[in-house]
Design an enzyme around this catalytic site. Structure first.
Site, PDB file in Angstrom:
ATOM      1  N   LYS B  23       0.808  -1.307   0.008  1.00 32.20           N
ATOM      2  CA  LYS B  23       0.065  -0.020   0.103  1.00 32.20           C
ATOM      3  C   LYS B  23       0.791   1.363  -0.019  1.00 32.20           C
ATOM      4  O   LYS B  23       0.609   2.283  -0.956  1.00 32.20           O
ATOM      5  CB  LYS B  23      -0.865   0.179   1.271  1.00 32.20           C
ATOM      6  CG  LYS B  23      -2.018   1.151   1.293  1.00 32.20           C
ATOM      7  CD  LYS B  23      -2.583   1.298   2.495  1.00 32.20           C
ATOM      8  CE  LYS B  23      -3.582   0.016   2.819  1.00 32.20           C
ATOM      9  NZ  LYS B  23      -4.978   0.420   3.057  1.00 32.20           N
ATOM     10  N   ARG B  93      -2.966   3.075   8.657  1.00 33.49           N
ATOM     11  CA  ARG B  93      -3.337   1.629   8.218  1.00 33.49           C
ATOM     12  C   ARG B  93      -2.019   0.897   8.062  1.00 33.49           C
ATOM     13  O   ARG B  93      -1.015   1.479   7.799  1.00 33.49           O
ATOM     14  CB  ARG B  93      -4.020   1.953   6.771  1.00 33.49           C
ATOM     15  CG  ARG B  93      -5.303   2.429   6.794  1.00 33.49           C
ATOM     16  CD  ARG B  93      -5.859   2.469   5.402  1.00 33.49           C
ATOM     17  NE  ARG B  93      -6.424   3.945   5.227  1.00 33.49           N
ATOM     18  CZ  ARG B  93      -7.524   3.932   4.749  1.00 33.49           C
ATOM     19  NH1 ARG B  93      -8.654   2.879   4.725  1.00 33.49           N
ATOM     20  NH2 ARG B  93      -8.153   5.395   4.663  1.00 33.49           N
ATOM     21  N   GLY B 102      -8.002  -7.263   5.444  1.00 34.59           N
ATOM     22  CA  GLY B 102      -8.658  -7.312   6.665  1.00 34.59           C
ATOM     23  C   GLY B 102      -8.117  -8.080   7.720  1.00 34.59           C
ATOM     24  O   GLY B 102      -8.448  -8.532   8.732  1.00 34.59           O
ATOM     25  N   MET B 104      -5.365  -7.258   9.308  1.00 30.99           N
ATOM     26  CA  MET B 104      -4.613  -6.361  10.302  1.00 30.99           C
ATOM     27  C   MET B 104      -5.470  -5.015  10.537  1.00 30.99           C
ATOM     28  O   MET B 104      -6.678  -5.052  10.054  1.00 30.99           O
ATOM     29  CB  MET B 104      -3.179  -6.065   9.908  1.00 30.99           C
ATOM     30  CG  MET B 104      -2.353  -7.027  10.213  1.00 30.99           C
ATOM     31  SD  MET B 104      -0.798  -6.791   9.686  1.00 30.99           S
ATOM     32  CE  MET B 104      -0.929  -6.519   7.865  1.00 30.99           C
ATOM     33  N   ARG B 337      -3.848  -1.239  -6.353  1.00 30.23           N
ATOM     34  CA  ARG B 337      -3.027  -2.400  -6.142  1.00 30.23           C
ATOM     35  C   ARG B 337      -3.459  -3.472  -7.303  1.00 30.23           C
ATOM     36  O   ARG B 337      -4.537  -3.368  -7.827  1.00 30.23           O
ATOM     37  CB  ARG B 337      -3.298  -3.146  -4.980  1.00 30.23           C
ATOM     38  CG  ARG B 337      -4.639  -3.396  -4.697  1.00 30.23           C
ATOM     39  CD  ARG B 337      -4.739  -4.159  -3.235  1.00 30.23           C
ATOM     40  NE  ARG B 337      -5.984  -4.364  -2.931  1.00 30.23           N
ATOM     41  CZ  ARG B 337      -6.572  -4.595  -1.650  1.00 30.23           C
ATOM     42  NH1 ARG B 337      -5.716  -4.373  -0.578  1.00 30.23           N
ATOM     43  NH2 ARG B 337      -7.889  -4.689  -1.515  1.00 30.23           N
ATOM     44  N   HIS B 455      -7.129 -40.788   5.809  1.00 31.99           N
ATOM     45  CA  HIS B 455      -6.893 -41.936   4.693  1.00 31.99           C
ATOM     46  C   HIS B 455      -7.762 -41.278   3.528  1.00 31.99           C
ATOM     47  O   HIS B 455      -7.331 -41.149   2.258  1.00 31.99           O
ATOM     48  CB  HIS B 455      -7.293 -43.394   4.984  1.00 31.99           C
ATOM     49  CG  HIS B 455      -7.269 -44.311   3.830  1.00 31.99           C
ATOM     50  ND1 HIS B 455      -8.286 -44.608   3.058  1.00 31.99           N
ATOM     51  CD2 HIS B 455      -6.270 -45.003   3.153  1.00 31.99           C
ATOM     52  CE1 HIS B 455      -8.038 -45.349   2.125  1.00 31.99           C
ATOM     53  NE2 HIS B 455      -6.660 -45.641   2.225  1.00 31.99           N
ATOM     54  N   SER B 765      13.599 -40.973  -8.735  1.00 33.08           N
ATOM     55  CA  SER B 765      12.543 -40.385  -8.555  1.00 33.08           C
ATOM     56  C   SER B 765      12.305 -39.998  -7.108  1.00 33.08           C
ATOM     57  O   SER B 765      12.218 -40.764  -6.498  1.00 33.08           O
ATOM     58  CB  SER B 765      11.304 -40.971  -9.062  1.00 33.08           C
ATOM     59  OG  SER B 765      10.025 -40.330  -8.827  1.00 33.08           O
ATOM     60  N   CYS B 832       8.129 -37.530  -7.789  1.00 37.04           N
ATOM     61  CA  CYS B 832       6.722 -37.919  -7.708  1.00 37.04           C
ATOM     62  C   CYS B 832       6.503 -37.263  -6.252  1.00 37.04           C
ATOM     63  O   CYS B 832       7.247 -36.917  -5.555  1.00 37.04           O
ATOM     64  CB  CYS B 832       6.281 -39.435  -7.872  1.00 37.04           C
ATOM     65  SG  CYS B 832       7.539 -40.553  -6.853  1.00 37.04           S
ATOM     66  N   TYR B 852      11.905 -33.768 -14.592  1.00 37.15           N
ATOM     67  CA  TYR B 852      10.161 -33.730 -14.685  1.00 37.15           C
ATOM     68  C   TYR B 852       9.794 -33.815 -13.117  1.00 37.15           C
ATOM     69  O   TYR B 852      10.474 -34.241 -12.406  1.00 37.15           O
ATOM     70  CB  TYR B 852       9.628 -35.005 -15.356  1.00 37.15           C
ATOM     71  CG  TYR B 852       9.831 -36.154 -14.550  1.00 37.15           C
ATOM     72  CD1 TYR B 852       9.085 -36.940 -13.819  1.00 37.15           C
ATOM     73  CD2 TYR B 852      10.689 -37.332 -14.921  1.00 37.15           C
ATOM     74  CE1 TYR B 852       9.098 -37.903 -13.016  1.00 37.15           C
ATOM     75  CE2 TYR B 852      11.107 -38.337 -14.450  1.00 37.15           C
ATOM     76  CZ  TYR B 852      10.187 -38.888 -13.503  1.00 37.15           C
ATOM     77  OH  TYR B 852      10.454 -39.992 -12.740  1.00 37.15           O
TER      78      TYR B 852
END
Lengths: 876, 876
Positions: B23, B93, B102, B104, B337, B455, B765, B832, B852
């Site tokens: 801000k 502010r 919202g 703070m 913003r 699970h 992996s 993975c 990957y």
């Protein structure tokens, strides 16, 4: 030829042990010293590893090289393989770098066949002897090389005895033996589909291969695992001209030590048998004579042997274990090696050798196997009494030492009997953390269920209590307070005796002798202390253990666990109250009850340690370990706690964990309940101040250790609670006490972020037990399910919980040491956990630069010696 | 003064976001652009972190600096703090680096006191307005700064209304308000024991401190954790001259976006309220007007605003979200913003901005928050239908998406109903591995018990199934196949609808719309693919999931788990037969039954993947997961298996583990039972050959992945089994198939010995789920017990299972990458595990050089975008 795989004895020497194996190197050395050694050659250990690399095939170039050396040997001996008048016979023996007695195979009299046996008969002028040698060779070769068991041949012998109505082998005539040989060969062919090999060279290559193969047999694998011998070494094979101790009354064979291997006394010790071969000695059919007798029977040979023995001892500067054979009045040395000896003998021999000027103190310290000392560090049964006693049964030798006492069946009774001043043995179906107090009070522990890593076994080893675990033959009735074993019923208060080194359980009182460090032991320890760099601390939770450790030379406590303190009868109640509290106030009230008790504990420990450093580890185990599991106990506790059974069960169930090892424990407890750390800090600091005030001559600097830290903020948070509490109390009491706050490194994340953690931690103590579990990703409690397969497949050759895995876990330790010094250059580094008492691990800890190791009281002398050896072998 | 802690707006600019907060930086930038911004200054984020470093105290030098800037501001404005004729009023502010709307605190009208209010009344010529502002300030200041809740003052207002018989605040006269102020001050004094602060400078310092303090309030901490905002950043504080939108009908206030934040339409969008202050808009008492209306009411101001908005958008090159106030016909910009927007709007805006030439494709790709895409990747309820529906109850939003179907109560019924072609919802008390097939067939899963990591939740997220977990209000009767919730009883076959993003459960059928990638989404994805270096694979165990992933852009399967395949009804029996086998023969017979089934599974997957690479992970979970636990099930299984219940229980009990996570699982299973690996190899290789033969246009190269390796010999052993089996089959079938054998790196020891392991592994992996557990030493299943305390104490700011811990676990990943390349320079590296779908983790994986990432099908587009952003931000 690129590589030499075969060496004549005359080509080698003692320094070539790696290549020639111990036996081969020593035969070569003796040859070099001009001693009477039957000549031969050694096929190297590299030939063995090549055999395995080539898929268990012996390469043609190695075969060729062996044949070349057979020709050499024929030249040297003037004999010929398979000759009908002067046949060359050889023995084929394994010989690894490290001695592995009886683990691998041997073939004698190789070279005999249908032709050579006739030549041998002529040469010896003793056809009966020649045929007997041949039939023995067929048996041995078939058994060792061709996998036709020896016993199958014994059946043929028995049938022939029956047919002839005779009882002893010696009653067979030469013709009988000829017939026997024919039957043996016939049987062999029926079994294997081929004729018994007649070509001596074929016999030899088969025998060499059999020795290579035997490197991988189960008993060899097991022996190596027990003795930390790497599979990769391989064995050498020694091919040596046969000499015969069974050629008449001017022949014989024997085994002797330059000193007494039981006591260390400096006097030739051993036994021999006239007119016999080595296997007769082993078979035990005839009783051998002590070496002294030889003086009378063959004084010249005795003198020659005694001189040779002395020369060998002086040459090797150590007690020798020798095999010899006398063939027709001529002495032959078949083997020499540094003799195995009892721990007591080892200590005396080392001291004597220094006294005699043969070695110096460093060499003396290096000559003792630290592991062997274990035998001297626990109570032992009186030898005479033990000989007469017969065990009722046997369990697992879970924790060494001997114990004798009156049986109790639960921890409460243990307290009652112990208070009466009785020595007790705690017998349980299995133990649980609630039994800790009883285990601590007992001289020995006996369980029906559980293995070498069961609760009973692990705790007993930690405490140095004798333990026989998993004695499954026991019929246990805990309620009736009795058990039956080996047909005898033992009731509460009856005397029994346990041998934790063999697993034997005796139904009677056997006298024991206490361990102590004195005499030669003390001398060696004193020398060790001169050389070592590592300090040796102990893991001790009670003044009793602390005192024991000090008598063994401990210089401080590296790990004082606080949880065991909470299991004792008078405090478990407050502990449980704390756990089931539903509010901070309730919890604080319960903790307030624990405070004076815990402070008292620490005072006792500080008193016992007389100013030596003490590292106190804050509460570590998951809380559910303190809660009961049996329905009855739960109901009782609920009543005691004035809460509903349902509510209590809800608390217990909320604390249940899928993987408690990786659960709500260690510093995680204090992050959630900082008031626990407050109470423990108060107890430690107040105890230290009180004892310090009483003993201004000591300097007490409490070391508070936060367990299971994985992230620096975690430590910073708990440390702030500790520091706030400690500083407040120190100020209130007007004391000048200083203290350290540190952490265990037992979580992989802590190791790799040790630079950050060191900014908060004033010391690190490596908790290598948990670090091993987390690094390998397996739980010690569960690994039993698969570790056997890992040993069988040689994926692991050692138990990583007994011997630090230097490749993986060690890498994390090294990383943490390096990073720790980055974060705090003067950080104090040590290790607690069972590896702190393991010689090879201690060497590693020395090398990476730790300041101390901490181990159970009964391993302190082992650690002192190991640390000295490490310092001598790897000067910092 | 060593450090500058305060900046006038005119001293800053947009690049100073870290120091001034978002801000503050934007107010400075707008000031620099010459836009109408009420002037003020910003207290920096460094002042905030200093406040915390100093033990929550604001340093005197900072106070002095603030006062200096107050003087500056008085000069600029020509007003004076507390003046009786022209008082300066300011707003205070918060403003962090990242927007935390919202979270703070804010204080308006600061500077009012008993004197200034009179000056303010004169200045505005509106005493009623002045007194109303003062009483509002007292309320707000008391609430935000002094911890006297606002609502307590409301009670005073209500009493006064009652006494006067009025209903609305607006009916109070100026005198009423003066009386009210007196009562407020009186109440304040009673509460706090001090007078309400009259000195504006005191008010200001208190307010600044309150904003600093609010950085650490629970909702801010929670918000940061959810949004990956570090605690260490701190917040800046903006002190700005007040302007008033409530000064009459030529005044007003509003909020507007340069484009529509829901749809992305390029048209000024927002709302405003005449004669009002910001809080009136928020309070919702009066209905604001759409921006279009402003054209009519104040055309000049509208044009000025529209031009300003366009200028800001062009300047920032992104859609702006602006706050403005009109004071007596003059426009003031209070904030701008980059505007938050829906995923759909984000995509359209990005594409439009490229079209308009404001940004290029790279910037467009960088402008989208990958996490936001999640909302577009699951089925959603029809918006209109959803508005009318009322949920029966709410559980945890465990796996996003919407699902509607007919309820079934167990996995078997799921199969039956699914076979009839019905869309189903599986409702269970809780799920277990035996429910896998039912979960896979269901459109959604509803459970009564279990949390976000239960699970049901974990499996559902992996499968991309919608899941509402832990809906504790449900009264479940699984046997009767019905449940009650919100007063309604739902029976088998009834329609219900689940919203996995909110946790709502509806007792009716709500129409859903399927997710697809098209339009702007497709365009952005195409652009992303142009930039990314990482390949994106998916974790998929079934052809259905594989196909789904391909439509989302997956380029292969990075993790095909084989264990789920064994839970389905037709195969669990053979699996159990295998487990309870007491001999190799029995086990092989059971495996032989599983072989054709498993081969069929792999054929299906290879068909679905059309030649793309597939990594198959061999059996991983502990065997006991496949065995029943309930007494009835055990009895049934024993009967089925033709064994005694006792024997079966013995098998189950022998498989029990204390820490199953660290137990007999992964490659440990195949080390002990190599025949399992043989069967799985045969199934993979035969399936690959069959599909390859059918589709010669594809090139299938199976990738076999051995899980849980910690030691190279372990991998070498299992690999030898795989290679022997595979090569034999390939030869028998006359195929030319090639294949790879690799491993997961998920054990710390594997990471630190990766050079050795790479000699056997053709690919790594990273299994970062388990690696995180082992590295932190805590189990995901149990961490719930303490993780809350860790968030509260800020020891952890993120869930390490959701976002890779780059400091600790990441270090091991880096080590393994480096060592892996040492051992095998061309090693294939991937990941993975759930981190493969997390944007910040993907950035890390890009940076360390993996080839990957693999993630669940529904996260593939997120991964594609994240990978592109990583490649743009960190070119390799």
């Amino acid at each position: 030829m690129s590589k030499k795989y075969v060496y004549l004895f005359s080509e080698g020497n003692a320094s070539m042990r790696e290549l020639l194996g111990g036996k081969g190197a020593n035969l070569a050395e003796m040859t070099g010293l001009g001693m009477p050694v039957p000549q031969g050659f050694t096929v190297t250990t590299e030939a063995c590893t090549r055999y395995y690399d080539d898929g268990k095939k012996i390469a043609p170039e190695i075969v060729d090289e062996i044949f070349k050396y057979i020709s050499n040997l024929e030249e040297i001996s003037g004999k010929k393989f398979g000759d009908d008048s002067n046949p060359m016979l050889v023995s084929v023996r394994s010989g690894a770098r490290a001695s592995m007695p009886g683990m691998m195979d041997t073939v004698l009299n190789l070279g005999l066949n249908d032709v050579a046996v006739e030549g041998f008969a002529k040469l010896t002028n003793n056809p009966r002897f020649a045929y007997d040698s041949y039939r023995r060779f067929i048996q041995m070769f078939s058994d060792v090389v061709m996998e036709v068991p020896k016993s199958n041949f014994e059946r043929i012998i028995d049938e022939m005895k029956e047919a002839r109505g005779i009882k002893l082998d010696t009653e067979f005539s030469a013709d009988d033996l000829k017939e026997m040989i024919a039957k043996f060969k016939e049987y062999f062919k029926a079994q294997k589909g081929i004729d018994f090999p007649q070509e001596p060279k074929d016999q030899l290559i088969e025998a060499v291969t059999a020795v290579f193969r035997s490197w991988d047999n189960p008993r060899a694998n097991y022996y190596r695992r027990m003795n930390d011998i790497p599979y990769s070494w391989g064995t050498a094979v020694n091919v040596q001209l046969m000499v015969f101790g069974n050629m008449g009354d001017d022949s014989g064979t024997g085994v002797a030590f330059t000193r007494n291997p039981s006591t260390g006394e400096n006097k030739l010790y051993g036994e021999f048998l006239m007119n016999a071969q080595g296997e007769d000695v082993v078979a035990g059919v005839r009783t051998p004579l002590p070496m002294d007798e030889m003086k009378n029977i063959m004084p010249d040979v005795y003198d020659q042997f005694a001189a040779t023995a002395k020369k060998l001892e002086n040459h090797y500067k150590d007690m020798q274990d020798m095999e010899f054979t006398i063939e027709k009045g001529t002495l032959y040395m078949l083997q020499t090696r540094n003799g195995k000896r009892t721990a007591a003998a080892a200590l005396k021999v080392a001291c004597d050798l220094v006294e005699e000027g043969l070695i110096d103190k460093k060499q003396a310290v290096l000559s003792i196997d630290p592991k062997q000392l274990d035998a001297l560090l626990h109570p032992q049964f009186d030898t005479a009494a033990l000989k007469k006693a017969k065990p009722l049964g046997t369990g697992l030798p879970a924790s060494p030492g001997a114990a004798c006492g009156r049986v109790v069946f639960n921890a409460e009774d243990a307290v009652t009997w112990a208070e009466k001043g009785e020595t007790i043995i705690l017998a349980r179906l299995e133990t649980s953390p609630e039994d800790i107090e009883g285990m601590n009070l007992a001289a020995g522990i006996l369980t029906v269920r559980g293995g070498m890593t069961s609760h009973a076994a692990v705790v007993a080893r930690g405490m140095g209590r004798c333990c026989v675990a998993g004695c499954g033959d026991i019929n246990m009735n805990e309620e009736a307070k009795e058990f039956t074993l080996g047909g005898k019923t033992i009731k509460e208060g009856d005397y029994i005796s346990l041998d934790g080194s063999t697993g034997s359980v005796y139904g009677e009182a056997l006298p024991t002798t206490e361990a102590s460090i004195s005499g030669y032991f003390e001398t060696i320890m004193k020398w060790a202390d001169e050389f070592r760099v590592l300090k040796i601390r102990t893991n001790a939770d009670t003044p009793r253990d602390a005192k024991q450790a000090i008598t063994f030379g401990a210089e401080g406590i590296g790990l004082c666990r606080t949880e065991h303190m909470f299991f004792e009868a008078d405090r478990i109640k407050s502990m449980r109250e704390m756990i089931v509290s539903s509010s901070l106030e309730q919890r604080k009230a319960a903790l307030a009850k624990l405070l004076p008790i815990q402070r008292g504990d620490f005072e006792g420990i500080y008193e016992a340690m007389e100013g030596r450093p003490v590292t106190v580890r804050f509460l570590d185990p998951p809380l559910h370990e303190f809660l009961p599991t049996a329905e009855d106990d739960i109901i009782a506790l609920a009543k005691e706690m004035n809460m509903s059974v349902e509510d209590l069960k809800a608390v217990i169930s909320s604390l249940h964990e899928f993987n408690p090892m990786m659960g709500f424990r260690g510093c995680r407890l204090t992050v959630k309940y900082p008031e626990i750390a407050e109470m423990q800090t108060q107890a430690v600091i107040e105890a230290a101040i009180n004892v310090q005030n009483k003993h201004p001559e000591w300097t007490i600097v409490p070391e508070i250790m936060i367990p299971l830290v994985g992230e620096v903020k975690e430590l910073a948070y708990v440390k702030s609670v500790v520091v706030e509490t400690a500083d407040r109390i120190i100020k209130e009491k007007g004391s000048k006490l200083t203290y350290l706050v540190g952490t265990m490194i037992e979580i992989p994340r802590a190791a790799v972020t040790a630079d950050e953690i060191a900014k908060e931690a004033e010391f690190f103590s490596f908790g290598t037990n948990d670090l091993t579990q987390m690094t390998f990703g397996f739980s010690r409690d569960d690994a039993g399910n698969f570790l056997d397969s890992y040993y069988e497949t040689k994926i692991y050759e050692n138990d990583p919980f007994a011997r630090l895995d230097q490749v993986g876990v060690g890498k994390l330790v090294e990383t943490a040491v390096k990073l720790g010094k980055v974060g705090r250059p003067d950080i104090k580094l040590g290790v607690c956990g069972e590896h702190g008492g393991d010689p090879s691990s201690i060497e590693f800890f020395h090398k990476v630069g730790l300041a101390y190791v901490s181990c159970s009281p009964f391993r302190v002398p082992i650690a002192r010696l190991s640390a000295a050896q490490a310092a001598l072998n790897f000067p910092r």
